[in-house]
Scaffold this active site. Structure first.
Site, mmCIF file in Angstrom:
data_model
loop_
_atom_site.group_PDB
_atom_site.id
_atom_site.type_symbol
_atom_site.label_atom_id
_atom_site.label_comp_id
_atom_site.label_asym_id
_atom_site.label_seq_id
_atom_site.Cartn_x
_atom_site.Cartn_y
_atom_site.Cartn_z
ATOM 1 N N ASN A 7 0.874 -1.167 0.000
ATOM 2 C CA ASN A 7 0.000 0.000 0.000
ATOM 3 C C ASN A 7 0.914 1.220 0.000
ATOM 4 O O ASN A 7 1.444 1.613 1.041
ATOM 5 C CB ASN A 7 -0.879 -0.051 1.256
ATOM 6 C CG ASN A 7 -1.852 1.111 1.333
ATOM 7 O OD1 ASN A 7 -1.821 2.015 0.509
ATOM 8 N ND2 ASN A 7 -2.704 1.086 2.341
ATOM 9 N N ARG A 90 -2.482 -2.146 -3.509
ATOM 10 C CA ARG A 90 -3.700 -1.363 -3.311
ATOM 11 C C ARG A 90 -3.619 -0.127 -4.215
ATOM 12 O O ARG A 90 -2.632 0.610 -4.189
ATOM 13 C CB ARG A 90 -3.785 -0.896 -1.855
ATOM 14 C CG ARG A 90 -4.972 0.008 -1.664
ATOM 15 C CD ARG A 90 -4.922 0.745 -0.357
ATOM 16 N NE ARG A 90 -6.046 1.653 -0.280
ATOM 17 C CZ ARG A 90 -6.037 2.795 0.378
ATOM 18 N NH1 ARG A 90 -4.957 3.189 1.019
ATOM 19 N NH2 ARG A 90 -7.103 3.557 0.397
ATOM 20 N N HIS A 179 -12.827 2.946 0.054
ATOM 21 C CA HIS A 179 -12.942 1.902 1.087
ATOM 22 C C HIS A 179 -13.636 0.646 0.550
ATOM 23 O O HIS A 179 -14.143 -0.164 1.322
ATOM 24 C CB HIS A 179 -13.805 2.356 2.302
ATOM 25 C CG HIS A 179 -13.165 3.358 3.204
ATOM 26 N ND1 HIS A 179 -13.915 4.210 3.978
ATOM 27 C CD2 HIS A 179 -11.873 3.619 3.503
ATOM 28 C CE1 HIS A 179 -13.113 4.979 4.703
ATOM 29 N NE2 HIS A 179 -11.871 4.642 4.427
ATOM 30 N N ARG A 240 -12.050 15.330 8.036
ATOM 31 C CA ARG A 240 -12.785 15.710 6.820
ATOM 32 C C ARG A 240 -14.224 16.090 7.161
ATOM 33 O O ARG A 240 -14.839 15.470 8.035
ATOM 34 C CB ARG A 240 -12.795 14.560 5.821
ATOM 35 C CG ARG A 240 -11.510 14.425 5.059
ATOM 36 C CD ARG A 240 -11.496 13.169 4.202
ATOM 37 N NE ARG A 240 -10.615 12.175 4.769
ATOM 38 C CZ ARG A 240 -10.580 10.899 4.397
ATOM 39 N NH1 ARG A 240 -11.372 10.468 3.443
ATOM 40 N NH2 ARG A 240 -9.748 10.069 4.958
ATOM 41 N N LEU A 283 -11.133 10.072 18.040
ATOM 42 C CA LEU A 283 -12.405 10.017 18.778
ATOM 43 C C LEU A 283 -12.208 9.765 20.265
ATOM 44 O O LEU A 283 -12.977 10.262 21.089
ATOM 45 C CB LEU A 283 -13.327 8.950 18.180
ATOM 46 C CG LEU A 283 -14.744 9.035 18.731
ATOM 47 C CD1 LEU A 283 -15.512 10.172 18.101
ATOM 48 C CD2 LEU A 283 -15.489 7.734 18.542
ATOM 49 N N GLY A 330 -11.742 1.443 13.372
ATOM 50 C CA GLY A 330 -11.401 1.833 14.744
ATOM 51 C C GLY A 330 -12.603 2.156 15.618
ATOM 52 O O GLY A 330 -12.732 1.634 16.726
ATOM 53 N N GLU A 383 -8.420 -5.481 5.026
ATOM 54 C CA GLU A 383 -8.219 -5.160 3.610
ATOM 55 C C GLU A 383 -7.007 -5.884 3.029
ATOM 56 O O GLU A 383 -7.017 -6.294 1.871
ATOM 57 C CB GLU A 383 -8.069 -3.638 3.450
ATOM 58 C CG GLU A 383 -9.375 -2.916 3.726
ATOM 59 C CD GLU A 383 -9.192 -1.467 4.134
ATOM 60 O OE1 GLU A 383 -9.304 -0.603 3.265
ATOM 61 O OE2 GLU A 383 -8.939 -1.201 5.318
HETATM 62 P P1 ADP Z 1 -8.151 4.923 9.752
HETATM 63 O O1 ADP Z 1 -9.337 5.444 9.008
HETATM 64 O O2 ADP Z 1 -7.038 5.923 9.871
HETATM 65 O O3 ADP Z 1 -7.713 3.538 9.308
HETATM 66 P P2 ADP Z 1 -8.941 3.576 12.194
HETATM 67 O O4 ADP Z 1 -9.858 2.598 11.584
HETATM 68 O O5 ADP Z 1 -7.674 3.094 12.782
HETATM 69 O O6 ADP Z 1 -8.662 4.793 11.244
HETATM 70 O O7 ADP Z 1 -9.775 4.341 13.341
HETATM 71 C C1 ADP Z 1 -9.193 5.344 14.091
HETATM 72 C C2 ADP Z 1 -10.271 5.936 15.002
HETATM 73 O O8 ADP Z 1 -10.769 4.890 15.858
HETATM 74 C C3 ADP Z 1 -9.744 7.036 15.900
HETATM 75 O O9 ADP Z 1 -10.663 8.111 15.910
HETATM 76 C C4 ADP Z 1 -9.711 6.362 17.258
HETATM 77 O O10 ADP Z 1 -9.912 7.271 18.310
HETATM 78 C C5 ADP Z 1 -10.872 5.419 17.159
HETATM 79 N N1 ADP Z 1 -10.805 4.377 18.192
HETATM 80 C C6 ADP Z 1 -9.949 3.327 18.259
HETATM 81 N N2 ADP Z 1 -10.167 2.619 19.399
HETATM 82 C C7 ADP Z 1 -11.195 3.236 20.060
HETATM 83 C C8 ADP Z 1 -11.895 3.014 21.278
HETATM 84 N N3 ADP Z 1 -11.593 1.994 22.059
HETATM 85 N N4 ADP Z 1 -12.879 3.877 21.616
HETATM 86 C C9 ADP Z 1 -13.183 4.922 20.828
HETATM 87 N N5 ADP Z 1 -12.582 5.181 19.655
HETATM 88 C C10 ADP Z 1 -11.590 4.369 19.284
#
Ligand code: ADP
Length: 406
Positions: A7, A90, A179, A240, A283, A330, A383
């Site tokens: 990637n 990718r 995605h 975004r 988050l 996430g 992915e």
């Molecule tokens: P990306 O789109 O960069 O791949 P991810 O899928 O890794 O992102 O998601 C990242 C987001 O997930 C961040 O906003 C992070 O705070 C949130 N996140 C991960 N673990 C938790 C959790 N336990 N509680 C709340 N939010 C979480």
């Protein structure tokens, strides 16, 4: 069969070596800040990760560093490059040319290059990754897996924008989505998890992370998705803004004296959770601040959940119902509170989240109540495995399938 999944970003090179038959990840890592004096390379799995400062002037140099780490040193995964059977890349934008993954040849490379107009940073980066592999491992079969291809099934009434039609003819301006590999993976896995044929299901798949998108998948076929010409459209995300009144763009450009690049940067990097909270795009930090009483953090949190709720409602209408809602990434996989807020108040639509099951952690799981008409399932996305699997199938079958959709 071992597939090296690549990637490539404009200044990064992420990789995973996957044994497709066993689904085992043999090695993974990332080269970052490629092309700068601060370039470094992380290689290894979990606690065995090594971080090494390495000069890497371009993607070709980064690929040499990766191959060296895979075949020698403390975290070596294979004895020689002969143990890599194929490479899966990718690629973000497949435009109208690719409705599925394809074996890479000169024609595919030319088309990825042509499509760079729609995703300049991303497609050029993928080409650098492809070129680096060609140089370092000549003759090794390579496959391109596109973020957009799963959404080529979306009908014109959903992918067209109500702009003058000539703009579509001149510049191919339309919805392509993104995605797609994640939505394809979680829809297939959700059907398998529920033990139902995907052809019998109406699914809404929600990829909620830093980037966010929601798709409507009707009997295994994508019929709509929230991201558009670019991944800026749709849901509110980490940085975004997602969909906003388009008239805001010229308005703020004029009031703030912003160039097109600056306004693009504002919408892509300074908006979303970060823009509203003023605290973070993450988050977890926004949640902590909101629980400590920060009003803007609380607002950001509510806006994020409301944005997801609205797309779920839209897609129930688009498909005339839904059998299951699938969550990943996430936030979707980990954030109990956000899931609760997204589904709050949807009981009249037959959607009932179970507060106890929602607390459970782990792998694939169902979090709706036993009497919920609509099932809610959490499926961790993968992915890289999907890219490895496509590569395996195409290389093993030796077929080249390029579909040109007019
Ligand atoms: P990306 O789109 O960069 O791949 P991810 O899928 O890794 O992102 O998601 C990242 C987001 O997930 C961040 O906003 C992070 O705070 C949130 N996140 C991960 N673990 C938790 C959790 N336990 N509680 C709340 N939010 C979480």
């Amino acid at each position: 069969m071992n597939v090296l999944v690549i990637n490539a970003g404009s200044s990064s090179l992420k990789y995973q070596l996957v044994n497709v038959e066993t689904q085992e990840v043999l090695a993974k890592g990332i080269c970052e800040r490629v092309g700068s004096a601060e370039a470094f390379h992380k290689h290894g799995i979990d606690d065995n990760e090594l971080v090494i400062d390495e000069p890497m002037e371009d993607h070709n140099a980064a690929m040499a560093v990766v191959l060296e780490a895979l075949t020698s040193g403390p975290n070596k995964a294979i004895d020689s490059l002969d143990d890599i059977d194929a490479i899966g890349h990718r690629v973000v934008q497949g435009g109208k040319y690719f409705d599925r993954s394809v074996v890479i040849d000169d024609d595919v490379i030319a088309k990825i290059d042509e499509l760079a107009e729609l995703a300049p940073l991303h497609n050029k980066a993928a080409l650098m990754g492809i070129e680096a592999c060609r140089t370092q491992m000549p003759g090794k079969p390579m496959v391109a897996v596109f973020d957009t291809s799963f959404f080529q099934s979306i009908p014109p009434k959903a992918y067209m924008y109500p702009l003058p039609y000539e703009l579509y003819e001149k510049y191919a301006i339309r919805k392509y989505g993104a995605h797609g590999t994640s939505h394809r993976y979680i829809s297939e896995r959700a059907a398998a998890f529920m033990d139902e044929p995907i052809e019998d299901l109406k699914l809404i798949t929600c990829h909620l992370g830093n980037g966010c998108s929601i798709s409507a998948i009707d009997h295994g076929v994508a019929v709509d998705t929230s991201m558009g010409l670019t991944p800026l459209d749709g849901l509110m995300m980490g940085t975004r803004c997602g969909a906003i009144d388009p008239a805001i763009v010229p308005f703020i450009m004029e009031k703030e004296g912003l160039s097109t690049q600056e306004v693009n940067d504002l919408m892509n990097r300074k908006s979303g959770l970060l823009g509203i909270s003023g605290i973070s795009n993450d988050l977890r930090s926004v949640k902590e601040a909101s629980e400590a009483g920060d009003e803007r953090a609380q607002l950001a949190y509510e806006m994020y959940s409301n944005s997801a709720k609205k797309y779920i409602g839209q897609y129930i209408a688009v498909m005339g119902g839904v059998d299951a809602i699938v969550l990943t990434a996430g936030v979707g996989e980990n954030c109990e509170k956000m899931r609760r807020m997204i589904f709050a108040g949807l009981q009249p639509l037959g959607i009932k989240i179970d507060p106890e099951k929602n607390k459970l952690r782990g792998h694939e799981r169902e979090i709706s109540t036993d009497d919920s008409a609509v099932r809610i399932v959490v499926i961790p996305t993968n992915e890289e495995y999907m890219i490895a699997r496509d590569t395996y199938q195409l290389v093993k079958e030796g077929s080249l399938e390029v579909s040109e959709l007019a």
